[in-house]
Design an enzyme around this catalytic site. Structure first.
Site, mmCIF file in Angstrom:
data_model
loop_
_atom_site.group_PDB
_atom_site.id
_atom_site.type_symbol
_atom_site.label_atom_id
_atom_site.label_comp_id
_atom_site.label_asym_id
_atom_site.label_seq_id
_atom_site.Cartn_x
_atom_site.Cartn_y
_atom_site.Cartn_z
ATOM 1 N N ASN A 272 -0.006 0.273 11.940
ATOM 2 C CA ASN A 272 0.198 -0.988 12.657
ATOM 3 C C ASN A 272 1.663 -1.045 13.068
ATOM 4 O O ASN A 272 2.538 -1.214 12.222
ATOM 5 C CB ASN A 272 -0.173 -2.152 11.723
ATOM 6 C CG ASN A 272 0.151 -3.501 12.313
ATOM 7 O OD1 ASN A 272 0.484 -3.617 13.491
ATOM 8 N ND2 ASN A 272 0.048 -4.547 11.491
ATOM 9 N N TRP A 273 1.902 -0.900 14.372
ATOM 10 C CA TRP A 273 3.290 -0.839 14.845
ATOM 11 C C TRP A 273 3.920 -2.229 14.953
ATOM 12 O O TRP A 273 5.104 -2.348 15.267
ATOM 13 C CB TRP A 273 3.352 -0.108 16.201
ATOM 14 C CG TRP A 273 3.036 1.360 16.114
ATOM 15 C CD1 TRP A 273 2.679 2.062 14.989
ATOM 16 C CD2 TRP A 273 3.048 2.316 17.185
ATOM 17 N NE1 TRP A 273 2.467 3.391 15.300
ATOM 18 C CE2 TRP A 273 2.684 3.573 16.642
ATOM 19 C CE3 TRP A 273 3.320 2.245 18.552
ATOM 20 C CZ2 TRP A 273 2.602 4.731 17.418
ATOM 21 C CZ3 TRP A 273 3.227 3.398 19.329
ATOM 22 C CH2 TRP A 273 2.879 4.627 18.769
ATOM 23 N N LYS A 274 3.142 -3.275 14.717
ATOM 24 C CA LYS A 274 3.662 -4.657 14.775
ATOM 25 C C LYS A 274 4.467 -4.845 16.076
ATOM 26 O O LYS A 274 4.112 -4.291 17.095
ATOM 27 C CB LYS A 274 4.470 -4.970 13.509
ATOM 28 C CG LYS A 274 3.641 -4.696 12.239
ATOM 29 C CD LYS A 274 4.238 -5.262 10.981
ATOM 30 C CE LYS A 274 3.317 -4.942 9.800
ATOM 31 N NZ LYS A 274 3.784 -5.528 8.548
ATOM 32 N N HIS B 14 -4.649 -10.361 10.396
ATOM 33 C CA HIS B 14 -3.489 -9.845 9.661
ATOM 34 C C HIS B 14 -2.726 -11.014 9.040
ATOM 35 O O HIS B 14 -2.629 -12.086 9.629
ATOM 36 C CB HIS B 14 -2.582 -9.050 10.605
ATOM 37 C CG HIS B 14 -1.538 -8.286 9.866
ATOM 38 N ND1 HIS B 14 -0.369 -8.876 9.424
ATOM 39 C CD2 HIS B 14 -1.501 -7.002 9.434
ATOM 40 C CE1 HIS B 14 0.339 -7.978 8.761
ATOM 41 N NE2 HIS B 14 -0.319 -6.834 8.757
ATOM 42 N N GLU C 28 0.280 -11.692 8.875
ATOM 43 C CA GLU C 28 1.338 -12.277 9.727
ATOM 44 C C GLU C 28 0.741 -13.207 10.773
ATOM 45 O O GLU C 28 1.355 -14.204 11.149
ATOM 46 C CB GLU C 28 2.178 -11.151 10.361
ATOM 47 C CG GLU C 28 3.052 -10.491 9.306
ATOM 48 C CD GLU C 28 3.329 -9.008 9.520
ATOM 49 O OE1 GLU C 28 3.115 -8.505 10.641
ATOM 50 O OE2 GLU C 28 3.747 -8.352 8.543
ATOM 51 N N GLU D 165 -4.565 -6.262 2.024
ATOM 52 C CA GLU D 165 -3.103 -6.209 2.091
ATOM 53 C C GLU D 165 -2.537 -7.381 1.309
ATOM 54 O O GLU D 165 -2.444 -8.496 1.836
ATOM 55 C CB GLU D 165 -2.630 -6.297 3.544
ATOM 56 C CG GLU D 165 -3.123 -5.175 4.430
ATOM 57 C CD GLU D 165 -2.210 -4.985 5.641
ATOM 58 O OE1 GLU D 165 -1.650 -3.882 5.759
ATOM 59 O OE2 GLU D 165 -2.035 -5.917 6.435
ATOM 60 N N GLY E 297 6.015 -5.021 3.588
ATOM 61 C CA GLY E 297 7.401 -4.931 4.041
ATOM 62 C C GLY E 297 8.422 -5.206 2.944
ATOM 63 O O GLY E 297 9.607 -5.367 3.224
ATOM 64 N N SER F 293 3.520 -1.586 1.971
ATOM 65 C CA SER F 293 4.519 -0.603 1.544
ATOM 66 C C SER F 293 3.928 0.776 1.218
ATOM 67 O O SER F 293 4.354 1.431 0.264
ATOM 68 C CB SER F 293 5.333 -1.142 0.367
ATOM 69 O OG SER F 293 6.013 -2.329 0.754
ATOM 70 N N GLY G 190 2.444 -0.113 7.851
ATOM 71 C CA GLY G 190 3.353 -0.780 8.782
ATOM 72 C C GLY G 190 4.588 0.083 9.022
ATOM 73 O O GLY G 190 4.553 1.041 9.785
ATOM 74 N N GLY G 191 5.675 -0.254 8.317
ATOM 75 C CA GLY G 191 6.967 0.411 8.536
ATOM 76 C C GLY G 191 6.907 1.924 8.622
ATOM 77 O O GLY G 191 7.503 2.526 9.529
HETATM 78 P P1 13P Z 1 4.340 -2.305 5.481
HETATM 79 O O1 13P Z 1 3.696 -0.942 5.373
HETATM 80 O O2 13P Z 1 5.579 -2.291 6.348
HETATM 81 O O3 13P Z 1 4.527 -2.942 4.153
HETATM 82 O O4 13P Z 1 3.307 -3.236 6.297
HETATM 83 C C1 13P Z 1 1.990 -3.290 5.896
HETATM 84 C C2 13P Z 1 1.196 -3.989 6.937
HETATM 85 O O5 13P Z 1 1.309 -5.195 7.107
HETATM 86 C C3 13P Z 1 0.295 -3.186 7.767
HETATM 87 O O6 13P Z 1 -0.539 -3.998 8.532
#
Ligand code: 13P
Length: 251
Positions: free
Chosen positions: A10-12, A96, A98, A168, A174, A214, A235-236
């Site tokens: 997920n590149w957000k 998600h 967020e 998640e 994050g 993470s 994510g990251g």
């Molecule tokens: P991180 O891997 O940056 O913790 O993010 C997880 C995430 O929200 C993937 O959708």
């Protein structure tokens, strides 16, 4: 039950269109020999179509980060499932944390988006997970239970063939705090058990449940060794080709 592992990035809200195209091209090269596991990337909306041209014919699948539940109409700023399909997506993320935290996503909107997306031909990755206060108050399982029962309300076992769940825990996103493999496995077992109650054993055994929060090259192998962890939502560490391709190549 043999469930095909799914590794999703997920590149957000990262990467301009040229950056997204360049990353996709590098990733395609880095994972070209991988088979027997599913690879998915979710760039921002604006990069979906150009990225689809880059990964056409490869082993990488395209996913959006959100979707709306109407087919078309006066809904400024929204994107429909049909539009996503036409841009080359096969998947969409829904719910998600967020989106829930900053953009008013609820279990009810998750449900509407999920049904419409599947009816229109998309596969969905429905995200669930508890916040830190909920975990500390001993409410993890009751939160997950409500997110599952309301988010997937009214779906049939046939719909469920197009659903992937991503667990998640919000406190692990994050933050560098990964749930331990054992904590994640416990939540995944609970989720599979709830799906068995809400649907049937077939649905529960077939469905893939991803862990997110993470995930990094140095914890992926341990997470994937758990019986009920069928993949990860990253994510990251999905933003860089070297770390994401290492995660894709988990052992
Ligand atoms: P991180 O891997 O940056 O913790 O993010 C997880 C995430 O929200 C993937 O959708």
């Amino acid at each position: 039950m043999n469930r095909v592992s799914l590794i999703a990035g997920n590149w957000k809200m990262y990467k301009t269109v040229p950056e997204a195209v360049a990353t996709a091209a590098q990733l395609k090269e880095a994972v070209k020999d991988i088979s027997g596991r599913e690879i998915v990337i979710a760039p921002p909306f604006i990069s979906l179509h150009p990225v689809s041209q880059v990964i056409k014919g490869s082993n990488i699948n395209l996913c959006s980060q959100d979707v709306f539940w109407e087919e078309e109409g006066a809904f400024t700023g929204q994107i429909s499932p049909g539009m996503l399909l036409s841009a080359g997506c096969t998947y969409t993320l829904i719910g998600h944390s967020e989106r829930r935290q900053y953009f008013g996503e609820t279990n009810e909107t998750v449900n509407k988006k999920t049904k419409k997306s599947i009816d229109q031909g998309l596969k969905v990755i429905v995200c669930i997970g508890e916040a830190l206060e909920e975990r500390e108050a001993g409410k993890t399982f009751s939160v997950l239970e409500i997110q599952i029962s309301e988010g997937l309300k009214g779906l049939t076992p046939v719909h469920m063939d197009s659903v992937v769940i991503a667990y998640e825990p919000v406190w692990a996103i994050g933050t560098g705090k990964t749930a331990t493999a054992a904590q994640a496995e416990q939540a995944h077992q609970f989720i599979r058990g709830k799906l068995k109650e809400q649907f049937d054993t077939g649905v529960a055994e077939k469905i893939r449940i991803l862990y997110g929060g993470s995930v990094k090259p140095d914890n992926i192998d341990q997470l994937m060794a758990e019986k009920n962890i069928d993949g990860v939502l990253v994510g990251g560490a999905s933003l860089k080709v070297d770390s994401f391709s290492r995660i894709v190549k988990f052992t």
